[in-house]
Design a protein around this motif. Structure first.
Motif, PDB file in Angstrom:
ATOM      1  N   LEU A   5       0.827  -1.211   0.000  1.00 44.33           N
ATOM      2  CA  LEU A   5       0.000   0.000   0.000  1.00 44.33           C
ATOM      3  C   LEU A   5       0.860   1.258   0.000  1.00 44.33           C
ATOM      4  O   LEU A   5       0.588   2.205  -0.735  1.00 44.33           O
ATOM      5  CB  LEU A   5      -0.939  -0.030   1.218  1.00 44.33           C
ATOM      6  N   ARG A   6       1.932   1.242   0.806  1.00 43.02           N
ATOM      7  CA  ARG A   6       2.835   2.397   0.847  1.00 43.02           C
ATOM      8  C   ARG A   6       3.504   2.586  -0.521  1.00 43.02           C
ATOM      9  O   ARG A   6       3.655   3.688  -1.025  1.00 43.02           O
ATOM     10  CB  ARG A   6       3.907   2.230   1.932  1.00 43.02           C
ATOM     11  N   HIS A   8       2.360   1.550  -3.437  1.00 41.80           N
ATOM     12  CA  HIS A   8       1.331   1.956  -4.401  1.00 41.80           C
ATOM     13  C   HIS A   8       1.000   3.445  -4.249  1.00 41.80           C
ATOM     14  O   HIS A   8       0.829   4.162  -5.228  1.00 41.80           O
ATOM     15  CB  HIS A   8       0.083   1.104  -4.153  1.00 41.80           C
ATOM     16  N   SER A   9       0.951   3.880  -3.003  1.00 44.84           N
ATOM     17  CA  SER A   9       0.623   5.277  -2.737  1.00 44.84           C
ATOM     18  C   SER A   9       1.748   6.215  -3.209  1.00 44.84           C
ATOM     19  O   SER A   9       1.496   7.218  -3.872  1.00 44.84           O
ATOM     20  CB  SER A   9       0.378   5.454  -1.238  1.00 44.84           C
ATOM     21  N   ARG A  12       2.476   6.641  -7.078  1.00 43.73           N
ATOM     22  CA  ARG A  12       1.578   7.500  -7.879  1.00 43.73           C
ATOM     23  C   ARG A  12       2.342   8.718  -8.395  1.00 43.73           C
ATOM     24  O   ARG A  12       2.143   9.149  -9.529  1.00 43.73           O
ATOM     25  CB  ARG A  12       0.360   7.926  -7.053  1.00 43.73           C
ATOM     26  N   GLN A  51       2.675  -0.160 -11.292  1.00 50.66           N
ATOM     27  CA  GLN A  51       1.536   0.279 -10.479  1.00 50.66           C
ATOM     28  C   GLN A  51       0.331  -0.641 -10.685  1.00 50.66           C
ATOM     29  O   GLN A  51      -0.373  -0.970  -9.726  1.00 50.66           O
ATOM     30  CB  GLN A  51       1.195   1.732 -10.851  1.00 50.66           C
ATOM     31  N   TRP A 129      -7.588  11.180  -4.043  1.00 55.23           N
ATOM     32  CA  TRP A 129      -6.975  12.352  -3.409  1.00 55.23           C
ATOM     33  C   TRP A 129      -7.654  12.621  -2.065  1.00 55.23           C
ATOM     34  O   TRP A 129      -8.869  12.398  -1.936  1.00 55.23           O
ATOM     35  CB  TRP A 129      -7.098  13.575  -4.331  1.00 55.23           C
ATOM     36  N   ALA A 136      -7.951   8.020   2.000  1.00 52.07           N
ATOM     37  CA  ALA A 136      -6.543   7.923   1.605  1.00 52.07           C
ATOM     38  C   ALA A 136      -5.853   9.270   1.815  1.00 52.07           C
ATOM     39  O   ALA A 136      -6.489  10.318   1.783  1.00 52.07           O
ATOM     40  CB  ALA A 136      -6.431   7.500   0.142  1.00 52.07           C
ATOM     41  N   TRP A 138      -2.092  11.891   1.312  1.00 52.78           N
ATOM     42  CA  TRP A 138      -1.253  12.384   0.214  1.00 52.78           C
ATOM     43  C   TRP A 138      -0.087  11.425  -0.093  1.00 52.78           C
ATOM     44  O   TRP A 138       0.435  11.403  -1.190  1.00 52.78           O
ATOM     45  CB  TRP A 138      -0.665  13.759   0.552  1.00 52.78           C
TER      46      TRP A 138
END
Ligand code: HEM
Length: 139
Positions: A5-6, A8-9, A12, A51, A129, A136, A138
């Motif tokens: 998750l980290r 993937h975040s 971005r 991604q 966003w 979620a 930033w």
């Protein structure tokens, strides 16, 4: 799951940065009728596919993907909207990449520009966003 998750975040911003760089390069290469390919087209393509892979793994694990709770905004977003729009965007970028490889000169760069720009717009619209209140952050 947490590491994915980290990743993937954070990824971005790599995806967005490389897509924007590729779009600028495609525009200037198109206008100057440059021959040959540009490495940044490939890097942007690879980043979106990494991604996609992480996203597919998250989709299989995430508690936010739950069709039983589909009437709730957050679950609907991750179960349907996010994956659907992102896959369309990544297909567009892939088509742009493959088509451009068969073309030369201005046509090549114009093809990258159009497909990547469309993909970028869809990706921007499908990112959770913080101001969209989808739980979620930033980063
Ligand atoms: C370029 C494409 C993509 C971008 C920029 C992107 C971006 C993001 C971001 C920023 C989050 C929020 C992370 C957080 O809570 O900190 C997220 C969550 C998520 N994404 Fe993506 N994503 C993309 C593609 C995909 C794809 C193709 C899938 C599915 C196949 C996917 C599945 C998920 C899932 C399941 C979550 C929720 C995970 C959770 O919080 O439990 N993503 N994505």
């Amino acid at each position: 799951m947490n590491i994915l998750l980290r990743a993937h975040s954070g990824l971005r911003y790599v995806v967005l940065g490389l897509l924007i760089a590729a779009i600028f390069a495609a525009f200037s290469n198109w206008k100057s009728n440059k021959s040959g390919d540009s490495k940044v087209y490939l890097f942007a393509f690879i980043a979106t596919h990494v991604q996609l892979l992480i996203g597919l793994l998250l989709y299989a694990m995430s508690p936010k993907v739950n069709f039983g709770l589909i009437s709730e905004k957050v679950f609907r977003f991750y179960s349907i909207e996010h994956i659907f729009m992102m896959i369309i965007a990544i297909v567009l970028i892939t088509v742009g990449r493959i088509r451009s490889k068969k073309l030369e000169g201005a046509d090549k760069h114009r093809t990258v520009l159009y497909f990547y720009a469309l993909g970028l717009i869809i990706i921007l619209a499908a990112i959770p966003w913080p101001f969209r209140n989808l739980g979620a952050a930033w980063f």
